[in-house]
Design a protein around this motif. Structure first.
Motif, mmCIF file in Angstrom:
data_model
loop_
_atom_site.group_PDB
_atom_site.id
_atom_site.type_symbol
_atom_site.label_atom_id
_atom_site.label_comp_id
_atom_site.label_asym_id
_atom_site.label_seq_id
_atom_site.Cartn_x
_atom_site.Cartn_y
_atom_site.Cartn_z
ATOM 1 N N GLY A 1 0.848 -1.187 0.000
ATOM 2 C CA GLY A 1 0.000 0.000 0.000
ATOM 3 C C GLY A 1 0.883 1.235 0.000
ATOM 4 N N VAL A 2 0.294 2.384 0.304
ATOM 5 C CA VAL A 2 1.060 3.627 0.437
ATOM 6 C C VAL A 2 0.716 4.239 1.786
ATOM 7 N N GLY A 3 1.738 4.400 2.628
ATOM 8 C CA GLY A 3 1.554 5.016 3.936
ATOM 9 C C GLY A 3 2.299 6.326 4.010
ATOM 10 N N GLY A 4 2.079 7.044 5.085
ATOM 11 C CA GLY A 4 2.775 8.322 5.219
ATOM 12 C C GLY A 4 2.875 8.769 6.663
ATOM 13 N N GLY A 5 3.891 9.537 6.930
ATOM 14 C CA GLY A 5 4.066 10.158 8.238
ATOM 15 C C GLY A 5 4.489 11.595 8.046
ATOM 16 N N VAL A 6 3.856 12.498 8.784
ATOM 17 C CA VAL A 6 4.149 13.927 8.683
ATOM 18 C C VAL A 6 4.748 14.395 10.002
ATOM 19 N N ILE A 7 5.930 14.983 9.926
ATOM 20 C CA ILE A 7 6.608 15.505 11.117
ATOM 21 C C ILE A 7 6.761 17.007 10.967
ATOM 22 N N THR A 8 6.307 17.739 11.954
ATOM 23 C CA THR A 8 6.517 19.180 11.965
ATOM 24 C C THR A 8 7.031 19.600 13.331
ATOM 25 N N ASN A 9 8.052 20.435 13.326
ATOM 26 C CA ASN A 9 8.735 20.830 14.558
ATOM 27 C C ASN A 9 9.194 19.615 15.364
ATOM 28 N N GLY A 10 9.603 18.571 14.644
ATOM 29 C CA GLY A 10 10.120 17.373 15.298
ATOM 30 C C GLY A 10 9.077 16.450 15.890
ATOM 31 N N LYS A 11 7.795 16.756 15.670
ATOM 32 C CA LYS A 11 6.714 15.958 16.246
ATOM 33 C C LYS A 11 5.830 15.400 15.141
ATOM 34 N N ILE A 12 5.367 14.165 15.340
ATOM 35 C CA ILE A 12 4.416 13.565 14.401
ATOM 36 C C ILE A 12 3.096 14.317 14.472
ATOM 37 N N VAL A 13 2.532 14.621 13.314
ATOM 38 C CA VAL A 13 1.196 15.215 13.255
ATOM 39 C C VAL A 13 0.189 14.080 13.416
ATOM 40 N N GLN A 14 -0.591 14.123 14.495
ATOM 41 C CA GLN A 14 -1.511 13.048 14.821
ATOM 42 C C GLN A 14 -2.884 13.230 14.174
ATOM 43 N N GLY A 15 -3.349 14.477 14.139
ATOM 44 C CA GLY A 15 -4.717 14.713 13.714
ATOM 45 C C GLY A 15 -5.684 14.490 14.858
ATOM 46 N N MET A 16 -6.957 14.657 14.574
ATOM 47 C CA MET A 16 -7.986 14.596 15.606
ATOM 48 C C MET A 16 -8.078 13.218 16.253
#
Length: 324
Positions: free
Chosen positions: A143-158
């Motif tokens: 599949g295709v997965g993804g991880g977003v890091i901003t300011n050194g932290k994973i963006v979790q979402g709601m």
């Protein structure tokens, strides 16, 4: 006593990768066990705990050698509670309290995160991210997965579902069905299975010839690797498929970059092993669609940790908790 370690776990539907990792990110020992998803997955955490205990014994260590267990699990995860929201492939019901079960089985503090997010954290800490605090990691596999890091932290979402890059719609109408229930997702055209599907569509047309067609006729099947290998040899059909994959992936990554302006976008997973032939084609499309300021500041690169990214990122979860 030697310096303490962290147990990093990368939970997959077929196999589970486990490693003992230092606070500096050095892998002391790594191994795999089968993932037993029978009987509603009730054996999974117990098997992991037993394997960790057995490996410690083999290394002449006791449980207090470990500071905790970090785990990457497939699907959306509520990071605060350690509840996995959807784990059909593992036999668990929705909203399964994985953290509680893992802590009970191992008698160690545990932190649970989405597996693609763990891969992103691993690449940030010890891989291609090289310490970048603004980073997007895209895993191109089955599949295709993804991880977003901003300011050194994973963006979790709601509710832990942020970073589902594979389910960005890139074909608004007439796209192929995705396992998520939607059509036209990036996963349907940029995953290994999606690439094979695109290739078969091209090969189904009459009077198609060339190296890729010959492989398909001879073997009765083709792989994503076959497509890239033939593209390197300037096969027309393979290059057509490569161009299509690169178009959709470059478009999606440009839109992500236009939104987040990361320092780096890291491509990992089995498909990324195609290397520069894929990276070059994707970069061309990315530059076509990216905003000028983003184009100048965001670098596309290939992951460097391979299958170790998940366990290293999982260990980072415990490291960050200890040091925060």
């Amino acid at each position: 006593m030697t310096k303490q370690w962290i147990a990093g776990v990368d939970l997959g539907g077929t196999t589970t990768k486990i490693a003992f990792i230092t606070l500096d990110g050095e892998i002391i020992e790594k191994w795999e066990i089968p993932t037993d998803n029978t009987d509603k997955g009730k054996n999974i955490t117990r098997n992991i705990a037993n394997s960790i205990t057995e490996k410690l014994g083999n290394l002449g260590q006791k449980k207090d050698q470990l500071l905790g267990v970090g785990m990457g699990a497939p699907g959306p995860v509520d990071y605060k509670t350690g509840v996995i929201l959807n784990a059909v492939n593992l036999g668990w019901h929705d909203n399964f309290p994985l953290k509680d079960y893992l802590e009970a089985a191992t008698a160690l503090p545990a932190i649970i995160e989405n597996d693609a997010n763990c891969a992103a954290l691993g690449e940030m800490w010890k891989g291609a991210g090289n310490g970048a605090k603004e980073l997007v990691c895209v895993t191109l596999g089955t599949g295709v997965g993804g991880g977003v890091i901003t300011n050194g932290k994973i963006v979790q979402g709601m509710n832990g579902a942020a970073g589902e890059i594979g389910h960005i719609t890139v074909i608004p109408s007439g796209g192929a069905q995705c396992n998520c229930g939607k059509t036209g997702c990036l996963e349907t055209v940029a995953s290994a299975t999606g690439i094979v599907r695109l290739a078969k569509e091209v090969l189904a047309k009459p009077t198609m010839a060339g190296e890729l067609a010959e492989k398909y006729t001879a073997n009765g099947y083709i792989s994503a690797k076959d497509v890239f290998d033939c593209a390197r040899n300037q096969d027309v059909l393979a290059n057509h498929v490569l161009d299509e994959v690169a178009f959709y992936l470059g478009l999606a990554l440009a839109n992500i970059a236009n939104t987040l302006n990361p320092e780096k976008i890291v491509l990992g997973g089995g498909v990324s092993k195609a290397g520069n032939i894929l990276l070059k084609a994707v970069r061309e499309q990315f530059e076509r669609f990216a905003f000028s300021a983003v184009r100048a500041s965001t670098k596309l690169t290939l992951a460097t940790l391979g299958n170790d990214a998940g366990v290293i990122g999982a260990a980072w979860l415990i490291k960050e908790k200890i040091e925060s």
